[in-house]
Design an enzyme around this catalytic site. Sequence first.
Site, PDB file in Angstrom:
ATOM      1  CB  VAL A  74      -0.762  -0.358   0.737  1.00 25.38           C
ATOM      2  CG1 VAL A  74      -1.813   1.245   1.092  1.00 25.38           C
ATOM      3  CG2 VAL A  74      -1.996  -1.617   1.085  1.00 25.38           C
ATOM      4  CB  CYS A  75       1.524   3.984  -2.245  1.00 21.03           C
ATOM      5  SG  CYS A  75       1.888   5.706  -2.319  1.00 21.03           S
ATOM      6  CB  VAL A  76       3.783   5.199   2.801  1.00 21.03           C
ATOM      7  CG1 VAL A  76       4.861   6.020   2.016  1.00 21.03           C
ATOM      8  CG2 VAL A  76       3.483   5.984   4.172  1.00 21.03           C
ATOM      9  CB  ALA A 105      -1.851   5.156   2.951  1.00 19.71           C
TER      10      ALA A 105
END
Lengths: 119, 98, 123
Positions: A77-79, A82
């Site tokens: 999941v892209c930080v 997110a």
Amino acid sequence: MKIGILINEGPYTHQATDSAYLFARAAIEKGHQVSRVFFYHDGVNNSTRLTEPPQDDRHIVNRWTKLAQDHGIDLVVCVAAALRRGIKDENLAPGFRISGLGQLIEAGIQADRLVTFGD
Amino acid sequence: MLHIVNKSPLDRNSLDTCLATAQGGSLLLIEDGVYAATNDNAAAGKLKQAMGQLKVYALKPDLEARGMADRVLDGVNLVDYGGFVDLVTEHATCQSWL
Amino acid sequence: MSEGQIKKFMYVNRKAPHGTIYALESLEVVLIAAAFDQDVSLAFLDDGVYQLKKGWNTKGIEVKSFQPTYRALDDYDINKLYVEKEALEARGLTEDDMCVPVEVLSRTEIGKLMETQDIVLSF
């Protein structure tokens, strides 16, 4: 073949994540390896453990978790995406991990194919 | 290469741009994109014309889900998710026209 | 990652800025991609050409302007920016309206370039 997947939309609103899931499952059934699924844009919303669909509906988050655990898929999941949307380690579903965008580029470099699902 | 279109041709211009840009290869219609592959849709003519240079596929589960599986345009090849996977592996690159 | 492997990545932008977040978030991907020493190019098609229309003033919508980031791409050695000719024409724009140096190409030419890529990413 090694296949990477990019998902740009969240669950239930768009079909993207359903299509991606069915595609991933079919790829595995055919003997391919789904090396990484990268969740970007609203796609990060596929990773929250707080998701509770009605009982007679598919559980999009849990079925990603299960597919990943059964077949060793790296769910990233892209930080940045997110954090913008309130997804953090404390509400992350099992099987997912939060990391940087570099993981998407790396998936593109390492996999034989990268398939995008979005709106 | 494999071009993937998931938008209804009457809602967005993804199919138009795809057809104008694509230099051969294959086109796979999925999700709302499958409406383009049905008889008497306003986009059917364009799709027919494109068949000269593109092989056209549509995802059968998406057609069935929309009650449109019985009116598929001649020349459109139907695939399931396994067929989708085969198309991805058979082409060196794929582009999703989101 | 296999050492020294260079792939050709093309980022296809077909969406206008501000109305949705895609323009900003794909720009973020491109900036990260620069660190990977891959062959990077950007294609702006359809409403994507609006991303490069110069002179944004985003004060009134209370959103930070990310237009300066397009101008910074060159510092990251990202200088292959292709803009679709037909898209500019359909929107009353010309190359002079672009905030960065671009190469204006026809759809067919962009389509041919797309065929030479290893990875095409669309946002």
